[in-house]
Write a protein that holds these residues in place. Structure first.
Motif, PDB file in Angstrom:
ATOM      1  N   LEU A  15       1.031  -1.379   0.668  1.00 16.63           N
ATOM      2  CA  LEU A  15       0.425  -0.102  -0.434  1.00 16.63           C
ATOM      3  C   LEU A  15       0.647   1.347   0.099  1.00 16.63           C
ATOM      4  O   LEU A  15       0.769   1.874  -0.358  1.00 16.63           O
ATOM      5  CB  LEU A  15      -0.751   0.161   1.365  1.00 16.63           C
ATOM      6  N   ALA A  16       1.854   1.456   0.923  1.00 21.19           N
ATOM      7  CA  ALA A  16       2.997   2.629   1.437  1.00 21.19           C
ATOM      8  C   ALA A  16       3.126   2.381  -0.288  1.00 21.19           C
ATOM      9  O   ALA A  16       3.140   4.039  -0.804  1.00 21.19           O
ATOM     10  CB  ALA A  16       3.782   2.373   1.924  1.00 21.19           C
ATOM     11  N   PHE A  17       3.741   1.842  -1.725  1.00 17.16           N
ATOM     12  CA  PHE A  17       4.942   2.299  -2.229  1.00 17.16           C
ATOM     13  C   PHE A  17       3.327   2.148  -3.382  1.00 17.16           C
ATOM     14  O   PHE A  17       3.573   2.274  -5.168  1.00 17.16           O
ATOM     15  CB  PHE A  17       5.734   1.208  -2.428  1.00 17.16           C
ATOM     16  N   MET A  18       2.287   1.821  -3.638  1.00 16.85           N
ATOM     17  CA  MET A  18       1.491   1.661  -4.306  1.00 16.85           C
ATOM     18  C   MET A  18       1.480   3.016  -5.457  1.00 16.85           C
ATOM     19  O   MET A  18       1.374   3.852  -4.912  1.00 16.85           O
ATOM     20  CB  MET A  18       0.447   1.443  -3.951  1.00 16.85           C
ATOM     21  N   GLY A  19       1.872   2.992  -6.390  1.00 22.38           N
ATOM     22  CA  GLY A  19       0.962   4.163  -7.569  1.00 22.38           C
ATOM     23  C   GLY A  19       2.563   4.343  -7.651  1.00 22.38           C
ATOM     24  O   GLY A  19       2.943   5.543  -8.874  1.00 22.38           O
ATOM     25  N   ALA A  20       3.673   4.323  -7.383  1.00 25.33           N
ATOM     26  CA  ALA A  20       5.634   4.984  -7.503  1.00 25.33           C
ATOM     27  C   ALA A  20       5.576   3.724  -8.635  1.00 25.33           C
ATOM     28  O   ALA A  20       5.902   2.392  -8.513  1.00 25.33           O
ATOM     29  CB  ALA A  20       6.046   4.764  -6.092  1.00 25.33           C
ATOM     30  N   THR A  21       6.334   4.704  -9.073  1.00 25.45           N
ATOM     31  CA  THR A  21       6.834   3.599 -11.105  1.00 25.45           C
ATOM     32  C   THR A  21       8.710   3.961 -10.512  1.00 25.45           C
ATOM     33  O   THR A  21       9.029   3.422 -11.601  1.00 25.45           O
ATOM     34  CB  THR A  21       6.455   4.507 -11.810  1.00 25.45           C
ATOM     35  N   ASP A  22       9.570   4.961  -9.109  1.00 26.44           N
ATOM     36  CA  ASP A  22      10.448   4.471  -9.118  1.00 26.44           C
ATOM     37  C   ASP A  22      11.161   3.278  -8.631  1.00 26.44           C
ATOM     38  O   ASP A  22      10.790   2.654  -8.846  1.00 26.44           O
ATOM     39  CB  ASP A  22      11.296   5.632  -8.540  1.00 26.44           C
ATOM     40  N   ARG A  23      12.436   3.015  -9.217  1.00 28.28           N
ATOM     41  CA  ARG A  23      13.479   2.408  -8.837  1.00 28.28           C
ATOM     42  C   ARG A  23      13.202   1.079  -7.472  1.00 28.28           C
ATOM     43  O   ARG A  23      13.150   0.633  -7.333  1.00 28.28           O
ATOM     44  CB  ARG A  23      14.916   2.387  -8.812  1.00 28.28           C
ATOM     45  N   GLU A  24      12.866   2.082  -6.758  1.00 28.37           N
ATOM     46  CA  GLU A  24      12.924   1.882  -5.750  1.00 28.37           C
ATOM     47  C   GLU A  24      12.013   1.006  -5.256  1.00 28.37           C
ATOM     48  O   GLU A  24      11.565  -0.194  -4.827  1.00 28.37           O
ATOM     49  CB  GLU A  24      13.077   3.352  -4.016  1.00 28.37           C
TER      50      GLU A  24
END
Length: 181
Positions: A123-132
């Motif tokens: 959930l916390a990383f949802m929507g993020a598309t960077d390498r991390e």
């Protein structure tokens, strides 16, 4: 309450000693606002006196429980102290107060990964598309026993970051390494 009109000039001049003295006087007032405690903590950090900042930040959130900036700083301190439960609590508070705070969400995701809270990390990383975020998504899918083939292949396509990708692939306890790179 103490007159804080000189504070901006002290901060701009990086005169941490005068800023600290002024804020300490203001903090003694019975009705001192949470911002005084927060700013005192930040001045102490800037002055290289980090020991007391946690106490002042705790006073800030005690005075105003919805003070997201102070909760964020408490999360940072908790990470420095390797107190993952306190960091989780602080960053969770910030994201509840402001779901759009990307820094708080990313830190919450990092803590969730370290604690093994896979659903919360997703959930916390949802929507993020960077390498991390992609590496986190791989690790989460791997730890949850999901198919990681597409994620793994996407990460391996980035030849410049191959070493980081291999480190990510080996961190996941349930994942599998590709035999050919």
């Amino acid at each position: 309450m103490a007159d804080l009109s000189a504070l901006p000039s002290f901060l701009q001049a990086q005169d941490w000693e005068k800023a600290e003295q002024l804020l300490r006087r203001a903090a003694k007032a019975e009705a001192a606002p949470a911002e005084v405690f927060y700013n005192l903590a930040k001045v102490l950090e800037a002055a290289g006196k980090p020991r007391q900042r946690k106490v002042w930040l705790q006073r800030a959130v005690q005075e105003r429980p919805g003070y997201g900036l102070a909760w964020f700083e408490l999360g940072r301190i908790s990470l420095e102290e390797d107190d993952l439960d306190a960091a989780w609590s602080a960053f969770s508070r910030v994201t509840a107060l402001d779901p759009s705070d990307g820094d708080a969400r990313r830190n919450l995701g990092r803590v969730a990964l370290r604690l093994g809270y896979w659903d919360d990390a997703r959930l916390a990383f949802m929507g993020a598309t960077d390498r991390e975020a992609k590496e986190a998504q791989y690790r989460i899918a791997s730890e949850m026993g999901e198919d990681t083939t597409a994620l793994r292949d996407e990460l391996l396509q980035d030849k410049e970051n191959r070493a980081e990708t291999l480190r990510t692939l080996t961190r996941a306890s349930k994942g599998s390494l590709p035999l050919r790179l």
